[in-house]
Design an enzyme around this catalytic site. Structure first.
Site, PDB file in Angstrom:
ATOM      1  N   CYS A  65      18.415 -21.813 -98.086  1.00 24.09           N
ATOM      2  CA  CYS A  65      19.870 -21.395 -98.464  1.00 24.09           C
ATOM      3  C   CYS A  65      20.267 -22.329 -99.529  1.00 24.09           C
ATOM      4  CB  CYS A  65      21.007 -21.693 -97.459  1.00 24.09           C
ATOM      5  SG  CYS A  65      22.645 -21.048 -97.841  1.00 24.09           S
ATOM      6  N   CYS A  69      26.520 -26.252 -97.130  1.00 20.76           N
ATOM      7  CA  CYS A  69      27.214 -26.501 -96.104  1.00 20.76           C
ATOM      8  C   CYS A  69      26.630 -27.695 -95.215  1.00 20.76           C
ATOM      9  CB  CYS A  69      27.518 -25.224 -95.129  1.00 20.76           C
ATOM     10  SG  CYS A  69      27.904 -23.830 -96.323  1.00 20.76           S
ATOM     11  N   CYS A  72      24.877 -27.120 -91.639  1.00 18.16           N
ATOM     12  CA  CYS A  72      24.127 -26.109 -91.475  1.00 18.16           C
ATOM     13  C   CYS A  72      22.464 -26.644 -91.616  1.00 18.16           C
ATOM     14  CB  CYS A  72      24.238 -24.953 -92.438  1.00 18.16           C
ATOM     15  SG  CYS A  72      23.213 -23.612 -92.296  1.00 18.16           S
ATOM     16  N   CYS A 109      23.940  -8.951 -83.429  1.00 18.90           N
ATOM     17  CA  CYS A 109      24.691  -9.528 -84.753  1.00 18.90           C
ATOM     18  C   CYS A 109      23.668  -9.909 -85.416  1.00 18.90           C
ATOM     19  CB  CYS A 109      25.424 -10.981 -84.405  1.00 18.90           C
ATOM     20  SG  CYS A 109      26.780 -10.652 -83.254  1.00 18.90           S
ATOM     21  N   CYS A 142      27.238  -5.954 -85.458  1.00 18.84           N
ATOM     22  CA  CYS A 142      27.955  -6.832 -86.523  1.00 18.84           C
ATOM     23  C   CYS A 142      26.840  -7.304 -87.518  1.00 18.84           C
ATOM     24  CB  CYS A 142      28.419  -7.811 -85.595  1.00 18.84           C
ATOM     25  SG  CYS A 142      29.502  -8.968 -86.715  1.00 18.84           S
ATOM     26  N   CYS A 202      35.340 -10.373 -87.825  1.00 21.41           N
ATOM     27  CA  CYS A 202      34.924 -11.501 -86.761  1.00 21.41           C
ATOM     28  C   CYS A 202      34.909 -12.682 -87.463  1.00 21.41           C
ATOM     29  CB  CYS A 202      33.508 -10.993 -86.194  1.00 21.41           C
ATOM     30  SG  CYS A 202      32.758 -12.524 -85.218  1.00 21.41           S
ATOM     31  N   ARG A 272      35.027 -16.079 -78.449  1.00 23.62           N
ATOM     32  CA  ARG A 272      33.701 -15.888 -77.968  1.00 23.62           C
ATOM     33  C   ARG A 272      33.186 -17.403 -78.089  1.00 23.62           C
ATOM     34  NH1 ARG A 272      30.481 -12.960 -82.201  1.00 23.62           N
ATOM     35  NH2 ARG A 272      31.861 -11.446 -81.276  1.00 23.62           N
TER      36      ARG A 272
END
Length: 437
Positions: A65, A69, A72, A109, A142, A202, A272
């Site tokens: 990535c 972040c 992460c 998902c 999702c 979401c 959730r």
């Protein structure tokens, strides 16, 4: 406790608590945690009965990535020993999804690392959605792909996607301490794009990054204003090789208070329990079912979760039941307003669930639209969206070091680091090993 009685009354009326009331929930002591769970449980049961919705993650593209972040394991510069692979083929993704659906999940998902999808990526994911839908009647899908360009949400919807995930993660005021390569406003814009396309939104948060109680309340109230149908609550998994590897700020009791606060602020939303429940809630996971009505089955994006069979046994032993594909997750007033899984055939079961379950449990600031657009983490604890490498890593945002509250600390003065519970995923999607479902 007058506070809890007030919050229950408000929750049953879909009236939000005040900020001070939400802060007071987080400030309750460990001695009062069962009272807090019982009170929030009344609200959960009123709107969702004893149903638990199971969701299953499929990591379509892992690692690499370009975003920074701090939480992460897929971030640029991460040295965490996670799986790294490019796009799964539609048939591979469909096969991975089938394992979760066979285990009882009703929503799949689909998550991909990367700042945002190209049009070719959207076409690829659309093919995957269609393959999953064709082979599994009644399944919800999702997508979580990062920044969506104009028209991409509509294309995903037309392919059969029911929902889109994009988490806010933390408060606007402290966001730049966690990520520098995109802004809080970028995340808000993405959620609004999903809403605007008619997808069920979401969006949730990550707790345990060193944030204050005020930060938690800020992000949850911001989520309420965005009004997503689903609110995933992640608990930071402090991966070695990431800037927040030493952030062990949570206790099981603290996690329960956070979930209760979210339930009081978002009483009729699907709350959730997401990544990190095994690491931080540990043996108190069954109590969390009195607060949340949804969880992830099996593994997460880059870490292993509790065995799927153990999840099912936990739900049954706690007196709850797995939500079926013929049942509507959302309460009737949300169904009539749109949202995921709102077929007329299932509406009557939603009516019964919301009207017959009001008995108490026995026992235990948003920016204006268009102010930015960027990527964010996925449905799991670390769905940071990354694309290609070959560039210098950006400066690492400084980790926040707010000390835990007094009632969170043990005799050593801090929650114990449970690195023994953090396991990198080595099975399922992207491997030749059978998945955990």
């Amino acid at each position: 406790m007058d506070l809890l009685n007030t919050l229950v009354d408000k929750g049953l009326r879909r009236e939000p608590p005040t900020r001070d009331e939400a802060l007071a929930v987080l400030a309750t002591s460990d001695d009062d945690v069962l009272d807090v769970v019982a009170a929030a449980g009344r609200v959960r049961r009123h709107w969702f009965g004893r149903r638990v919705k199971l969701n299953y993650l499929v990591n379509l593209k892992s690692g690499l990535c370009p975003e920074d972040c701090s939480y992460c394991s897929q971030r640029l510069g991460s040295t965490a020993g996670i799986l790294k692979y490019t796009w799964l083929k539609p048939e591979q993704a469909s096969q991975a999804a089938a394992a979760g659906l066979a285990g009882g999940a009703k929503r799949v998902c689909l998550v991909a690392s990367g700042r945002g999808p190209t049009d070719r990526d959207v076409a690829r994911v659309s093919d995957t959605i269609k393959a999953i839908k064709e082979q599994n009647e009644g399944v919800e899908v999702c997508a979580c792909l990062g920044l969506l360009s104009d028209g991409q949400a509509e294309r995903l919807r037309d392919a059969g996607a029911d929902a889109y995930n994009h988490n806010l993660n933390t408060s606007e005021g402290t966001y730049e301490q966690i990520t520098t390569t995109h802004t809080y406003a970028d995340r808000v814009d993405t959620v609004r794009k999903a809403h605007g396309a008619g997808l069920s939104a979401c969006s949730g948060l990550i707790a345990g990054m060193g944030e204050s109680d005020a930060d938690l309340v800020d992000v949850v109230f911001a989520l309420r204003e965005l009004d997503p149908d689903s609110v995933p609550v992640n608990f930071l998994i402090p991966f070695e090789g990431t800037p927040l590897a030493k952030e062990w700020n949570l206790t099981p009791q603290r996690c329960l208070r956070i979930l209760a606060m979210v339930r009081f602020v978002c009483p009729d939303a699907e709350v959730r329990i997401a990544g990190g429940r095994e690491v931080h809630l540990r043996t108190l996971q069954p109590l969390a079912l009195h607060l949340a009505n949804s969880l992830f089955l099996g593994d997460y994006l880059t870490s292993e979760g509790q065995a799927g069979k153990a999840d099912l046994e936990m739900i049954a032993d706690a007196g709850f039941e797995v939500e079926g594909t013929g049942e509507v997750t959302l309460p009737p007033h949300r169904v009539t307003a749109g949202g995921c899984g709102t077929s007329p055939a299932a509406a009557s079961s939603a009516d019964r669930a919301s009207s017959s379950s009001a008995e108490p449990v026995r026992g235990p600031g948003v920016p204006a639209a268009g102010e930015g657009a960027s990527a964010g983490p996925g449905c799991g604890p670390c769905g940071g969206h990354g694309g290609t490498t070959g560039q210098d890593a950006p400066a690492v945002p400084a980790a926040r070091t707010a000390p835990p509250a007094a009632d969170e600390t043990g005799s050593t003065g801090a929650p114990k680091a449970r690195t023994d519970l953090v396991a990198v995923r080595r099975r399922g999607a992207g491997t030749d090993v059978a998945p955990n479902a």
